[in-house]
Design a protein around this motif. Structure first.
Motif, short mmCIF file in Angstrom:
data_model
loop_
_atom_site.label_atom_id
_atom_site.label_comp_id
_atom_site.label_asym_id
_atom_site.label_seq_id
_atom_site.Cartn_x
_atom_site.Cartn_y
_atom_site.Cartn_z
N CYS A 197 0.83 -1.21 0.00
CA CYS A 197 0.00 0.00 0.00
C CYS A 197 0.87 1.26 0.00
CB CYS A 197 -0.92 0.01 1.22
SG CYS A 197 -2.23 -1.22 1.16
N ALA A 198 1.92 1.25 0.81
CA ALA A 198 2.80 2.42 0.87
C ALA A 198 3.50 2.66 -0.46
CB ALA A 198 3.83 2.24 1.99
N VAL A 199 3.95 1.56 -1.10
CA VAL A 199 4.64 1.69 -2.39
C VAL A 199 3.68 2.19 -3.47
CG1 VAL A 199 5.80 0.39 -4.22
CG2 VAL A 199 6.40 -0.04 -1.83
N VAL A 200 2.48 1.64 -3.49
CA VAL A 200 1.50 2.05 -4.50
C VAL A 200 1.11 3.51 -4.33
CG1 VAL A 200 -0.86 1.69 -5.33
CG2 VAL A 200 0.61 -0.27 -4.87
N VAL A 201 0.88 3.92 -3.08
CA VAL A 201 0.51 5.32 -2.83
C VAL A 201 1.64 6.25 -3.24
CG1 VAL A 201 -0.02 6.99 -1.02
CG2 VAL A 201 -1.16 4.78 -1.04
N PHE A 202 2.87 5.88 -2.92
CA PHE A 202 4.02 6.73 -3.23
C PHE A 202 4.24 6.84 -4.74
CE2 PHE A 202 8.60 7.30 -3.99
CZ PHE A 202 8.81 8.49 -3.31
N THR A 203 4.09 5.72 -5.45
CA THR A 203 4.37 5.73 -6.89
C THR A 203 3.23 6.31 -7.73
OG1 THR A 203 3.58 3.44 -7.04
CG2 THR A 203 5.96 3.79 -6.75
N THR A 204 2.04 6.38 -7.17
CA THR A 204 0.89 6.88 -7.96
C THR A 204 0.41 8.24 -7.46
OG1 THR A 204 -0.65 5.69 -6.50
CG2 THR A 204 0.11 4.55 -8.50
N MET A 205 1.20 8.89 -6.64
CA MET A 205 0.79 10.17 -6.11
C MET A 205 0.58 11.21 -7.21
SD MET A 205 2.52 12.15 -2.90
CE MET A 205 2.49 10.60 -2.00
N SER A 206 1.39 11.12 -8.26
CA SER A 206 1.25 12.08 -9.36
C SER A 206 -0.07 11.90 -10.11
CB SER A 206 2.42 11.93 -10.34
OG SER A 206 2.47 10.61 -10.86
N TYR A 207 -0.57 10.65 -10.17
CA TYR A 207 -1.84 10.40 -10.85
C TYR A 207 -3.03 10.95 -10.05
CZ TYR A 207 0.80 7.24 -13.86
OH TYR A 207 1.70 6.71 -14.74
N THR A 208 -2.91 10.96 -8.72
CA THR A 208 -4.00 11.53 -7.92
C THR A 208 -4.13 13.02 -8.15
OG1 THR A 208 -2.50 11.83 -6.03
CG2 THR A 208 -3.71 9.76 -6.15
N ASN A 209 -2.98 13.68 -8.35
CA ASN A 209 -3.04 15.11 -8.63
C ASN A 209 -3.69 15.39 -9.98
OD1 ASN A 209 -1.70 15.63 -6.22
ND2 ASN A 209 0.33 15.51 -7.18
N VAL A 215 -7.26 5.40 -9.74
CA VAL A 215 -6.23 5.33 -8.70
C VAL A 215 -6.89 5.23 -7.33
CG1 VAL A 215 -4.29 6.52 -7.62
CG2 VAL A 215 -4.58 6.59 -10.11
N TYR A 216 -7.95 6.00 -7.13
CA TYR A 216 -8.65 5.96 -5.85
C TYR A 216 -9.33 4.60 -5.64
CZ TYR A 216 -7.93 11.00 -5.79
OH TYR A 216 -7.35 12.23 -5.79
N LEU A 217 -9.81 4.00 -6.71
CA LEU A 217 -10.40 2.67 -6.61
C LEU A 217 -9.36 1.64 -6.17
CD1 LEU A 217 -12.84 0.82 -6.98
CD2 LEU A 217 -12.21 0.58 -9.38
N ILE A 218 -8.15 1.77 -6.72
CA ILE A 218 -7.06 0.86 -6.32
C ILE A 218 -6.73 1.05 -4.85
CG2 ILE A 218 -4.63 0.31 -6.67
CD1 ILE A 218 -5.01 1.02 -9.62
N TYR A 219 -6.71 2.32 -4.40
CA TYR A 219 -6.44 2.58 -2.99
C TYR A 219 -7.47 1.91 -2.09
CZ TYR A 219 -3.13 6.27 -4.40
OH TYR A 219 -2.07 6.96 -4.93
N ILE A 220 -8.73 2.04 -2.47
CA ILE A 220 -9.80 1.47 -1.66
C ILE A 220 -9.66 -0.04 -1.55
CG2 ILE A 220 -12.30 1.08 -1.55
CD1 ILE A 220 -12.68 3.83 -2.82
N VAL A 221 -9.39 -0.70 -2.68
CA VAL A 221 -9.24 -2.16 -2.68
C VAL A 221 -8.07 -2.59 -1.81
CG1 VAL A 221 -8.77 -4.19 -4.09
CG2 VAL A 221 -10.36 -2.45 -4.91
N LEU A 222 -6.95 -1.92 -1.95
CA LEU A 222 -5.75 -2.28 -1.18
C LEU A 222 -5.97 -2.09 0.31
CD1 LEU A 222 -2.87 -0.82 -3.41
CD2 LEU A 222 -3.53 -3.21 -3.13
#
Length: 248
Positions: A197-209, A215-222
């Motif tokens: 979860c930490a790696v995914v959040v860190f590597t996809t932070m630019s996509y959230t912006n 990306v938010y759906l992936i966060y929820i599932v994880l």
């Protein structure tokens, strides 16, 4: 609440509806040589005579009308003033009838019981349950004491699963090793999922912006998976452990 040194039904000077139950569990006395037989179980209901629920008194065989008393555990016979159970004993308890006809309730594992009736005061031994030599046994089958209700039931320790007590229907681990092993497995998976979860959040932070909804759906599932793994870790860590009483 009835004291534990009182019989299930009090003496005849009490009101007929004082069907409170108590009893006394004794494990540190010596018996007087008297051995009680099987534990008393509630008699079957009979609706055929009057259309109302009736039970047969275990002492004098008189029919007792239990209409309006279905929530009680025992009823008092109007003829002999002795108690007869109409419900199974509470979890971890059993009914025992003294030779003086006093109905007692004691722990299911008690080996001796003392009658609290002043005219008796007998201390008697309880006979162990009969062993059926024709009962088929399987490898790993053993007696287990439930961690919830202290009842003894049979369980195959070779099955890699939790044990469900047939009396209270609650689940426990047979021996500490199974619960400990499951706790370590789910704790390891939780740590791995937290790192993912930490790696995914860190590597996809630019996509959230950029406002990508996937990306938010992936966060929820994880994070849901992480929450489930943490829940299972706490579940097995706090699980009660039933102890093996001995081989069958």
């Amino acid at each position: 609440m009835a004291e534990e040194t009182t019989p299930l039904v009090r003496s005849s000077q009490n009101a007929d509806n004082s069907d409170s139950y108590g009893g006394r569990s004794v494990t540190d006395y010596f018996g007087d040589g008297t051995v009680l037989g099987a534990d008393e179980v509630p008699p079957p209901y009979d609706h055929s005579t009057t259309g109302r629920p009736m039970v047969t008194c275990r002492v004098c065989q008189t029919m007792i009308d239990i209409s309006g008393k279905m929530e009680q555990h025992v009823v008092k016979c109007a003829k002999c003033s002795e108690a007869t159970p109409i419900k199974n004993a509470p979890a971890g308890k059993k009914y025992v009838r003294c030779p003086c006809n006093c109905l007692l309730i004691c722990k299911s594992r008690s080996q001796r019981v003392a009658c609290p009736r002043s005219s008796c005061k007998r201390i008697v031994n309880l006979s162990p349950p009969p062993v059926n030599p024709n009962t088929p046994t399987a490898p790993g089958m053993c007696r287990v004491t439930c961690a919830h209700c202290s009842m003894i039931f049979l369980f195959n320790t070779l099955t890699n699963a939790l044990a469900r007590c047939p009396n209270c229907r609650k689940v426990s681990s047979v021996g500490r090793e199974y619960a400990r092993c499951k706790t370590l497995i789910f704790l390891t998976l939780s740590v791995l999922m937290l790192i993912i979860c930490a790696v995914v959040v860190f590597t996809t932070m630019s996509y959230t912006n950029a406002g990508h909804p996937a990306v938010y759906l992936i966060y929820i599932v994880l994070f849901l998976v992480l929450a489930f793994l943490l829940y299972r870790t706490i579940y097995y860590c706090s699980m009660k452990v039933s102890l093996i009483d001995g081989p069958l």
